[in-house]
Design a protein around this motif. Structure first.
Motif, PDB file in Angstrom:
ATOM      1  N   HIS A  52      75.269  -4.330  18.759  1.00 15.42           N
ATOM      2  CA  HIS A  52      74.562  -4.397  20.259  1.00 15.42           C
ATOM      3  C   HIS A  52      73.195  -5.059  19.605  1.00 15.42           C
ATOM      4  N   GLY A  53      73.040  -6.173  19.986  1.00 15.99           N
ATOM      5  CA  GLY A  53      71.813  -7.003  19.258  1.00 15.99           C
ATOM      6  C   GLY A  53      70.959  -7.466  20.262  1.00 15.99           C
ATOM      7  N   LEU A  89      71.118 -13.002  17.988  1.00  9.12           N
ATOM      8  CA  LEU A  89      71.669 -14.215  17.267  1.00  9.12           C
ATOM      9  C   LEU A  89      72.301 -13.857  15.764  1.00  9.12           C
ATOM     10  N   VAL A  90      71.951 -12.910  14.936  1.00 12.02           N
ATOM     11  CA  VAL A  90      72.518 -12.473  13.822  1.00 12.02           C
ATOM     12  C   VAL A  90      74.092 -11.881  14.270  1.00 12.02           C
ATOM     13  N   ALA A  91      74.029 -11.009  15.292  1.00 13.36           N
ATOM     14  CA  ALA A  91      75.234 -10.553  15.624  1.00 13.36           C
ATOM     15  C   ALA A  91      76.168 -11.458  15.994  1.00 13.36           C
ATOM     16  N   SER A 140      69.136  -9.974  25.825  1.00 17.37           N
ATOM     17  CA  SER A 140      68.165 -11.332  25.523  1.00 17.37           C
ATOM     18  C   SER A 140      68.466 -11.844  24.069  1.00 17.37           C
ATOM     19  N   PRO A 141      69.600 -12.356  23.901  1.00 16.92           N
ATOM     20  CA  PRO A 141      69.827 -12.897  22.597  1.00 16.92           C
ATOM     21  C   PRO A 141      69.206 -14.175  22.384  1.00 16.92           C
ATOM     22  N   GLY A 192      71.017 -21.410  12.579  1.00 18.63           N
ATOM     23  CA  GLY A 192      71.690 -20.598  13.529  1.00 18.63           C
ATOM     24  C   GLY A 192      71.908 -20.998  14.968  1.00 18.63           C
ATOM     25  N   HIS A 193      70.844 -21.507  15.375  1.00 14.03           N
ATOM     26  CA  HIS A 193      70.815 -22.154  16.757  1.00 14.03           C
ATOM     27  C   HIS A 193      71.842 -23.207  16.890  1.00 14.03           C
ATOM     28  N   ALA A 194      71.760 -24.290  15.823  1.00 14.96           N
ATOM     29  CA  ALA A 194      72.821 -25.321  15.834  1.00 14.96           C
ATOM     30  C   ALA A 194      74.063 -24.873  16.017  1.00 14.96           C
ATOM     31  N   GLN A 195      74.556 -23.773  15.019  1.00 14.76           N
ATOM     32  CA  GLN A 195      75.761 -23.612  14.927  1.00 14.76           C
ATOM     33  C   GLN A 195      76.210 -22.753  16.276  1.00 14.76           C
TER      34      GLN A 195
END
Length: 322
Positions: free
Chosen positions: A127-128, A134-136, A154-155, A230-233
């Motif tokens: 639950h992120g 984003l990490v989750a 709100s990821p 991470g956003h690019a992924q």
């Protein structure tokens, strides 16, 4: 190896265990796993567990969230990631990593403890919130089969200002991160978000300001590059194989001037971007927009947070997780 649980700062029912991790260039590193285990007439061993991941410049203090999951028969845990909250040590740069993959060790250590407590066949949900979301999703994408569901509050799935801004600013951030990774970037936090939350300024909540300061911890070039990677992924599309619930405010209100309307909107991220990115996470994604929701939906005004919890209930029932 068994961990040692000790009383947590949140009081009755809450305990914390320190998870020793591999040291980095700043020295010793730990993560902190909080669990909610109030006294019950009979010993309990739930077959389901929720592990909560906090956002940027934050830590776990949302006791009502723990009570919500406990009331539904799930074991509740929250992970203060390295260099945040309970895990922050004096020799460390708050919140700093230069690659989000560093958190794999934190999550792996936490899941080992959780699995030992609920059994190898128990089901686990991440639950992120915000950066924790984003990490989750990156964890679930890279390590299929380790968790059974994701709930995202709100990821942070895209840089504010869209992927165009990310592409334009990326080279400059990367250059600075290469040579001066811990250089603090200009502070754009006017303290409005904490103003909406704090009981001292019209909100409903109290929290430890050492761990959730106003303004927020400085954003550093190396950390921002890690987040943008991470956003690019996410933008390329992930292949998460488990059900995902993404809960997002109905609207954003991002402004340099204070307004009381900020108490009923996301003033941190652009929610329409989040909704567009969320559907790229996997094959079973549900997106719900919460009217009146703030950035942390669990800390929103009562009508919004009640709908937040109701939507989680409805979704977990639909997917047999309730």
């Amino acid at each position: 190896m068994p961990v040692e649980w000790v009383p947590d700062v949140l009081g009755d029912g809450f305990e914390v265990a320190t998870l020793e991790l591999v040291p980095d260039e700043e020295g010793p590193v730990v993560a902190s796993l909080v669990r909610y285990q109030p006294a019950t007439p009979e010993p309990q061993r739930p077959s389901r567990a929720v592990v909560y991941l906090h956002g940027w410049s934050d830590y776990f203090f949302q006791t009502a969230l723990a009570e919500f999951w406990h009331a539904r028969g799930a074991a509740f845990y929250a992970l203060d990631l390295r260099k945040y909250g309970r895990s922050l040590r004096p020799h460390q740069t708050p919140g700093y990593v230069d690659d989000l993959s560093a958190y794999r060790a934190d999550i792996s250590a936490a899941l080992s403890v959780v699995r030992a407590e609920i059994g190898a066949h128990g089901r686990v949900m991440l639950h992120g919130h915000s950066t924790g979301g984003l990490v989750a999703v990156l964890w679930a994408h890279h390590f299929p089969g380790t968790v059974d569901a994701l709930v995202l509050n709100s990821p942070w799935l895209e840089l504010q200002g869209s992927s165009v801004i990310r592409h334009l600013s990326g080279p400059a951030v990367a250059q600075l991160a290469r040579f001066q990774p811990k250089t603090p970037l200009p502070n754009i936090d006017p303290g409005y978000y904490n103003r909406t939350l704090s009981m001292d300024s019209g909100g409903e909540w109290t929290f430890e300001t050492r761990w959730r300061p106003t303004p927020a911890f400085p954003v550093r070039a190396g950390w921002l590059r890690a987040v943008m990677t991470g956003h690019a992924q996410v933008a390329r599309g992930l292949s998460i194989r488990v059900p995902v619930l993404a809960l997002i405010s109905a609207r954003s209100l991002i402004s340099p001037r204070w307004s009381e309307d900020m108490r009923s909107a996301d003033i941190v991220l652009e929610v329409d971007q989040l909704a567009r990115r969320a559907v790229q996470l996997g094959s079973h994604v549900t997106v719900v927009r919460i009217e009146g929701g703030m950035h942390d939906l669990a800390l929103s005004a009562r009508p919004a947070r009640e709908r937040y919890y109701a939507e989680i209930d409805r979704w977990t029932a639909a997917f047999g997780w309730g």
